[in-house]
Design an enzyme around this catalytic site. Structure first.
Site, PDB file in Angstrom:
ATOM      1  N   ARG A  74      31.242  11.040  -5.228  1.00 46.86           N
ATOM      2  CA  ARG A  74      30.989  10.257  -4.022  1.00 46.86           C
ATOM      3  C   ARG A  74      30.208  11.053  -2.977  1.00 46.86           C
ATOM      4  NH1 ARG A  74      36.391   8.650  -4.376  1.00 46.86           N
ATOM      5  NH2 ARG A  74      36.915   9.490  -2.320  1.00 46.86           N
ATOM      6  N   TYR A  78      26.972   9.918  -0.664  1.00 45.98           N
ATOM      7  CA  TYR A  78      26.948   9.965   0.797  1.00 45.98           C
ATOM      8  C   TYR A  78      25.725  10.712   1.320  1.00 45.98           C
ATOM      9  CZ  TYR A  78      31.858   8.598   0.273  1.00 45.98           C
ATOM     10  OH  TYR A  78      33.013   7.949  -0.061  1.00 45.98           O
ATOM     11  N   TYR A 100      31.518  -0.252   6.975  1.00 48.45           N
ATOM     12  CA  TYR A 100      32.780  -0.984   6.933  1.00 48.45           C
ATOM     13  C   TYR A 100      33.823  -0.322   7.836  1.00 48.45           C
ATOM     14  CZ  TYR A 100      36.910  -2.957   4.490  1.00 48.45           C
ATOM     15  OH  TYR A 100      38.084  -3.593   4.158  1.00 48.45           O
TER      16      TYR A 100
END
Length: 405
Positions: A74, A78, A100
């Site tokens: 991840r 990013y 979000y």
């Protein structure tokens, strides 16, 4: 060190949050930037919010979730998300990144992008949004000021052996991603979190599994469990990357009488632990003030004869002043013009009083606040503030809602 606001480059970066509930949590401020930005990058939790962003954007839109992949680390995703936004900033565009929830809470690329943009001499700022924790406070119905509150990411809690406090509210984020660095969420390491919770709280203590509703058709998850329940396979299967745990306080934190006396608080040990209403999640050992005790009944009886203080001020501003303040709050380009040439924007606004013009030209919160409020008697008698009084006005502190009665 204070962040410098002086820049010499044209590109700008604004990072905003879409909140948790679909569309409804988008703030007016965020919407104004969606409408005015050249480039809008987003990573949101549902297709309705994505559609809302695309339908309201005047610039081009780009979905950052394209950089996620099943077995991809991840962190690498990013870094890529951050860099594509920065490319447009460096090209001189006004760039908006919408994430979000709250864009600064459990969001890595937002902080990275802002820091790099500022280091390179570009204007960059973050707008607040509604986080999962904000939503949780509202749905579970507790105030973090009562008992205090600690908040940890699940994996970080375990790796760094962070302390959990049995006398406070405890919030644990991302319980469905314990030990996960990719996009594979199988709860394989979840039992390690259960071991820790059982050690600190015992197997019979309450834990609430929480997921805030996203779409209008969604149902909020608020499942009350025991820590022992967390070892059941059928329960573990319910946890996903959006799952949050709330662990209510188990122990009462007693007042320190010597400090209470120094603070002028009498009979501190007899005070209720919290104001009404009682918590849905804590045990009966926690006392609560009654809804209609003798004191409450007494002050309620005084409502009908209550008279506001003579120095209480009410809203008193011209239509032009109210509209301009609204436009400055919701129109980023107008605000930029105002800050670059305050006098020109003020002079172009018809219908302002002399005091309002003076306050606006000072570009300070205190004078602006002062000219928009007045006592009823001043309004009736036609008394206006002098320009000198406007200039010396300071911004009043927000009213405090105190925990203890």
């Amino acid at each position: 060190m204070p962040v410098s606001t002086t820049t010499t480059k044209n590109g700008t970066l604004v990072i905003a949050g879409s909140g948790i509930a679909s569309i409804a949590h988008i703030t007016l401020e965020t919407l104004s930037h969606i409408k005015e930005s050249d480039r809008v990058y987003y990573i949101v939790g549902d297709p309705a919010t994505e559609a809302f962003i695309q339908d309201n954007a005047s610039g081009t839109c780009f979905d950052l979730t394209i950089f996620y992949d099943t077995n991809k680390v991840r962190y690498d995703s990013y870094v890529q998300m951050c860099e594509v936004m920065l490319r447009d900033v460096r090209a001189g565009h006004t760039v908006l990144g919408v994430f979000y929830g709250h864009p600064g809470v459990f969001v890595s690329p937002s902080h990275r992008a802002i820091a790099i943009a500022r280091d390179e001499g570009y204007k960059a700022r973050m707008l607040p949004g509604v986080s999962a924790e904000d939503y949780l406070f509202a749905d579970l119905g507790f105030d973090p000021a009562t008992h205090g509150c600690t908040s940890y990411e699940a994996t970080d809690l375990l790796v760094r052996n962070k302390p959990l406090n049995a006398s406070t509210h405890n919030i644990i984020w991302q319980v469905g991603g314990v030990g996960v660095g990719t996009m594979v969420f199988d709860n394989a390491k979840f039992h390690l979190l259960v071991d820790r919770l059982e050690k600190d709280f015992g197997p019979s203590h309450t834990v609430v599994h929480y997921i805030g509703a996203v779409l209008p058709q969604s149902i909020t998850t608020m499942d009350k469990l025991t820590i022992a329940d967390l070892r059941k396979d059928a329960v573990v299967k319910q946890f996903n990357p959006t799952s949050t745990f709330y662990i209510p306080p188990r122990d009462i934190s007693l007042p320190l009488d010597t400090m209470a006396k120094k603070l002028g608080m009498d009979d501190a040990s007899a005070r209720p632990v919290s104001l009404y209403p009682p918590s849905r999640w804590t045990g009966t050992k926690f006392t609560t003030a009654p809804a209609y005790g003798p004191r409450e009944k007494d002050v309620i009886a005084k409502i009908d004869t209550y008279a506001a203080p003579k120095d209480h001020k009410i809203l008193h501003a011209s239509r032009s002043m109210k509209k301009l303040m609204t436009d400055l709050a919701l129109n980023p380009k107008l605000l930029e013009k105002y800050r670059a040439n305050t006098k020109a924007v003020v002079e172009a606004t018809e219908g302002l009083s002399a005091q309002e013009k003076a306050a606006l030209n000072m570009d300070l919160a205190g004078p602006v606040h002062a000219v928009m409020k007045a006592t009823p008697s001043d309004i009736t008698d036609g008394r206006e503030m002098s320009v000198d009084a406007v200039a010396s006005a300071t911004e009043p502190s927000a009213a405090l809602i105190l925990l203890l009665v």
